[in-house]
Design a protein around this motif. Sequence first.
Motif, PDB file in Angstrom:
ATOM      1  N   HIS A  45       0.819  -1.207   0.000  1.00 34.71           N
ATOM      2  CA  HIS A  45       0.000   0.000   0.000  1.00 34.71           C
ATOM      3  C   HIS A  45       0.859   1.265   0.000  1.00 34.71           C
ATOM      4  O   HIS A  45       1.979   1.273   0.505  1.00 34.71           O
ATOM      5  N   LEU A  46       0.279   2.318  -0.558  1.00 31.86           N
ATOM      6  CA  LEU A  46       0.768   3.673  -0.350  1.00 31.86           C
ATOM      7  C   LEU A  46      -0.153   4.351   0.649  1.00 31.86           C
ATOM      8  O   LEU A  46      -1.361   4.109   0.661  1.00 31.86           O
ATOM      9  N   ILE A  47       0.423   5.174   1.507  1.00 33.93           N
ATOM     10  CA  ILE A  47      -0.352   5.918   2.495  1.00 33.93           C
ATOM     11  C   ILE A  47      -0.251   7.392   2.141  1.00 33.93           C
ATOM     12  O   ILE A  47       0.848   7.931   1.991  1.00 33.93           O
ATOM     13  N   LEU A  48      -1.403   8.042   1.973  1.00 32.11           N
ATOM     14  CA  LEU A  48      -1.448   9.438   1.565  1.00 32.11           C
ATOM     15  C   LEU A  48      -2.427  10.199   2.444  1.00 32.11           C
ATOM     16  O   LEU A  48      -3.290   9.608   3.103  1.00 32.11           O
ATOM     17  N   ASN A  49      -2.306  11.526   2.440  1.00 33.99           N
ATOM     18  CA  ASN A  49      -3.332  12.367   3.036  1.00 33.99           C
ATOM     19  C   ASN A  49      -4.143  13.012   1.926  1.00 33.99           C
ATOM     20  O   ASN A  49      -3.653  13.223   0.813  1.00 33.99           O
ATOM     21  N   GLY A  50      -5.377  13.334   2.226  1.00 34.52           N
ATOM     22  CA  GLY A  50      -6.249  14.023   1.282  1.00 34.52           C
ATOM     23  C   GLY A  50      -7.514  14.443   1.986  1.00 34.52           C
ATOM     24  O   GLY A  50      -8.055  13.692   2.810  1.00 34.52           O
ATOM     25  N   ALA A  51      -7.978  15.666   1.742  1.00 36.96           N
ATOM     26  CA  ALA A  51      -9.187  16.204   2.375  1.00 36.96           C
ATOM     27  C   ALA A  51      -9.072  16.183   3.901  1.00 36.96           C
ATOM     28  O   ALA A  51     -10.077  16.014   4.601  1.00 36.96           O
ATOM     29  N   GLY A  52      -7.857  16.320   4.411  1.00 38.07           N
ATOM     30  CA  GLY A  52      -7.648  16.353   5.846  1.00 38.07           C
ATOM     31  C   GLY A  52      -7.627  14.989   6.510  1.00 38.07           C
ATOM     32  O   GLY A  52      -7.494  14.898   7.732  1.00 38.07           O
ATOM     33  N   LYS A  53      -7.748  13.918   5.729  1.00 38.54           N
ATOM     34  CA  LYS A  53      -7.811  12.563   6.253  1.00 38.54           C
ATOM     35  C   LYS A  53      -6.615  11.746   5.777  1.00 38.54           C
ATOM     36  O   LYS A  53      -5.842  12.170   4.921  1.00 38.54           O
ATOM     37  N   LEU A  54      -6.486  10.534   6.334  1.00 40.00           N
ATOM     38  CA  LEU A  54      -5.439   9.592   5.939  1.00 40.00           C
ATOM     39  C   LEU A  54      -6.058   8.480   5.113  1.00 40.00           C
ATOM     40  O   LEU A  54      -7.162   8.006   5.412  1.00 40.00           O
ATOM     41  N   TRP A  55      -5.332   8.050   4.069  1.00 44.41           N
ATOM     42  CA  TRP A  55      -5.852   7.064   3.122  1.00 44.41           C
ATOM     43  C   TRP A  55      -4.799   6.006   2.823  1.00 44.41           C
ATOM     44  O   TRP A  55      -3.600   6.293   2.862  1.00 44.41           O
ATOM     45  N   THR A  56      -5.262   4.802   2.479  1.00 42.27           N
ATOM     46  CA  THR A  56      -4.371   3.761   1.972  1.00 42.27           C
ATOM     47  C   THR A  56      -4.776   3.431   0.539  1.00 42.27           C
ATOM     48  O   THR A  56      -5.960   3.267   0.231  1.00 42.27           O
ATOM     49  N   LEU A  57      -3.775   3.345  -0.330  1.00 44.84           N
ATOM     50  CA  LEU A  57      -3.982   3.033  -1.740  1.00 44.84           C
ATOM     51  C   LEU A  57      -3.321   1.688  -2.027  1.00 44.84           C
ATOM     52  O   LEU A  57      -2.105   1.551  -1.902  1.00 44.84           O
ATOM     53  N   ALA A  58      -4.118   0.683  -2.395  1.00 43.17           N
ATOM     54  CA  ALA A  58      -3.579  -0.634  -2.710  1.00 43.17           C
ATOM     55  C   ALA A  58      -2.838  -0.573  -4.039  1.00 43.17           C
ATOM     56  O   ALA A  58      -3.400  -0.163  -5.057  1.00 43.17           O
ATOM     57  N   VAL A  59      -1.563  -0.953  -4.020  1.00 47.66           N
ATOM     58  CA  VAL A  59      -0.727  -0.820  -5.215  1.00 47.66           C
ATOM     59  C   VAL A  59      -1.182  -1.745  -6.329  1.00 47.66           C
ATOM     60  O   VAL A  59      -1.162  -1.365  -7.503  1.00 47.66           O
ATOM     61  N   GLN A  60      -1.627  -2.967  -5.992  1.00 46.23           N
ATOM     62  CA  GLN A  60      -2.010  -3.933  -7.021  1.00 46.23           C
ATOM     63  C   GLN A  60      -3.382  -3.647  -7.607  1.00 46.23           C
ATOM     64  O   GLN A  60      -3.530  -3.534  -8.825  1.00 46.23           O
ATOM     65  N   ASP A  61      -4.402  -3.551  -6.775  1.00 46.72           N
ATOM     66  CA  ASP A  61      -5.755  -3.371  -7.340  1.00 46.72           C
ATOM     67  C   ASP A  61      -6.177  -1.914  -7.430  1.00 46.72           C
ATOM     68  O   ASP A  61      -7.256  -1.602  -7.917  1.00 46.72           O
ATOM     69  N   ARG A  62      -5.337  -0.991  -6.923  1.00 47.96           N
ATOM     70  CA  ARG A  62      -5.516   0.449  -7.130  1.00 47.96           C
ATOM     71  C   ARG A  62      -6.817   0.985  -6.538  1.00 47.96           C
ATOM     72  O   ARG A  62      -7.445   1.888  -7.093  1.00 47.96           O
ATOM     73  N   THR A  63      -7.211   0.425  -5.419  1.00 50.34           N
ATOM     74  CA  THR A  63      -8.363   0.929  -4.690  1.00 50.34           C
ATOM     75  C   THR A  63      -7.877   1.756  -3.512  1.00 50.34           C
ATOM     76  O   THR A  63      -6.819   1.487  -2.927  1.00 50.34           O
ATOM     77  N   ILE A  64      -8.658   2.758  -3.151  1.00 48.13           N
ATOM     78  CA  ILE A  64      -8.258   3.659  -2.070  1.00 48.13           C
ATOM     79  C   ILE A  64      -9.319   3.639  -0.981  1.00 48.13           C
ATOM     80  O   ILE A  64     -10.521   3.535  -1.267  1.00 48.13           O
ATOM     81  N   ALA A  65      -8.863   3.702   0.284  1.00 48.15           N
ATOM     82  CA  ALA A  65      -9.779   3.646   1.416  1.00 48.15           C
ATOM     83  C   ALA A  65      -9.292   4.584   2.502  1.00 48.15           C
ATOM     84  O   ALA A  65      -8.085   4.726   2.730  1.00 48.15           O
ATOM     85  N   GLN A  66     -10.237   5.217   3.190  1.00 51.74           N
ATOM     86  CA  GLN A  66      -9.885   6.118   4.276  1.00 51.74           C
ATOM     87  C   GLN A  66      -9.545   5.326   5.531  1.00 51.74           C
ATOM     88  O   GLN A  66     -10.216   4.344   5.868  1.00 51.74           O
ATOM     89  N   VAL A  67      -8.498   5.750   6.229  1.00 52.58           N
ATOM     90  CA  VAL A  67      -8.143   5.158   7.513  1.00 52.58           C
ATOM     91  C   VAL A  67      -9.031   5.801   8.579  1.00 52.58           C
ATOM     92  O   VAL A  67      -9.044   7.032   8.718  1.00 52.58           O
ATOM     93  N   PRO A  68      -9.762   5.007   9.362  1.00 56.40           N
ATOM     94  CA  PRO A  68     -10.728   5.577  10.318  1.00 56.40           C
ATOM     95  C   PRO A  68     -10.058   6.056  11.609  1.00 56.40           C
ATOM     96  O   PRO A  68     -10.048   5.372  12.631  1.00 56.40           O
ATOM     97  N   LEU A  69      -9.486   7.248  11.572  1.00 55.91           N
ATOM     98  CA  LEU A  69      -8.841   7.829  12.744  1.00 55.91           C
ATOM     99  C   LEU A  69      -9.817   8.706  13.511  1.00 55.91           C
ATOM    100  O   LEU A  69     -10.674   9.378  12.923  1.00 55.91           O
ATOM    101  N   THR A  70      -9.659   8.742  14.814  1.00 53.95           N
ATOM    102  CA  THR A  70     -10.441   9.637  15.663  1.00 53.95           C
ATOM    103  C   THR A  70      -9.493  10.398  16.576  1.00 53.95           C
ATOM    104  O   THR A  70      -8.333  10.019  16.761  1.00 53.95           O
TER     105      THR A  70
END
Length: 296
Positions: A45-70
Motif C-alpha cells: 500500500h501507499l499511504i497518503l493524506n487528502g481532504a484532511g484525512k489519511l488514506w491507503t492506496l492498494a498498489v495492485q488493485d488500485r483501490t483507495i480507502a480512508q483510515v478511520p482515525l479519531t
Amino acid sequence: MIRTLQPGQSCQVWIASAGTGALELVFTSDEVLFEAPNWSLDGAHLILNGAGKLWTLAVQDRTIAQVPLTGIPDLNNDHVLAPDGARIFLSANDGHIYGAALDGGKATKLTHDDSSFHFLHGVSPDGLELAYVGIDGGDFSKPGQLMTMPAAGGPSAPVDTGPGHCDGPEYSPDGKWLYFNTESFTTQAGHAQIARARVDGTGFERLLGSDTVDWFPHLSPDGRLASYIRFPSGTVGHPADLPVDVVVVSASDWATPLHTWPLFGGQGTLNVNSWSPDSARFAFVAYPSNLQEEAS
C-alpha cells in the motif's frame, strides 16, 4: 488549511523504477487532492493524506480507502511510518504531532507546546525519536528549526543547522545522520540546498550546490539512493502548481542525477519518504492542470 484541486486540475499518483526510470500511473483523482505518499512496510500500500484525512492506496488493485482515525484534527502532508510498520506519526493542522495505529482508531497527541508549530518529517530507525521542523509561534516569517523529540512524547531538543530556514529532516537508515534542506548556505531568499548533520548537530555539511531550489531529500531504505524535488531558481518555499523535477541520485554523488522526471506540482509531490521497502521503487504525486499550459 485543506488543499483542494482547482478547476481543470487532477491528482496523479505515480510509481517510478529507480533502476530503469520507468513510470507507472497507479491512481488518478479529479475530486480529492491527495499528497505525500509513504510506502507500507509490506510493500502492498501507499499511504497518503487528502481532504484532511489519511488514506491507503492498494498498489495492485488500485483501490483507495480512508483510515478511520479519531481524536485528531485535519491532517497536513507530513506523516511518517514507524519502523514496525504498524503505527504512523502525523502532523495535523493544529500544529501538533500525533501517533496512531495505521489501521485506525484513536490518535494520541504527542506534542503539547502551543507556542510552536510542529511539522513532522522523520522517525529514527529504532522508532524511539522523531525529527521535525519547529516554527516559533506559528510565525512563518521566522526560519524553521530542526528539532528532535522522543517518539512517545516529551521535551524537544534543537539541532544546530545554521541561521537559515530548515525543512524536511529525515534520519539516515543507520540512524547516524539527519538529511534535510536548508537556506543556511546562501543569502538569497528561499535558496534551499540539500545538507545533512549528525543527530548531535556535528558534521553539518552541504551535499549539493546548485542554481535550483532543492527540497526534501529522501534516502532509500538500503541507503544507496536518494530522491528529492527540484524547484526553479528563485522559488521561495515549496509552493504548489509550478513546473518541478523529481530527481534520483546515488547517495554518494548528489551532483549526478540518475533519473529526472519533470512534472507539474510542488507542494504535496514528494514531502515525505516514499521509497518501497526493497529500495527498487518510489512514489510521487503530480497535479496536471490547465494552469500548466498557462505556466508554459
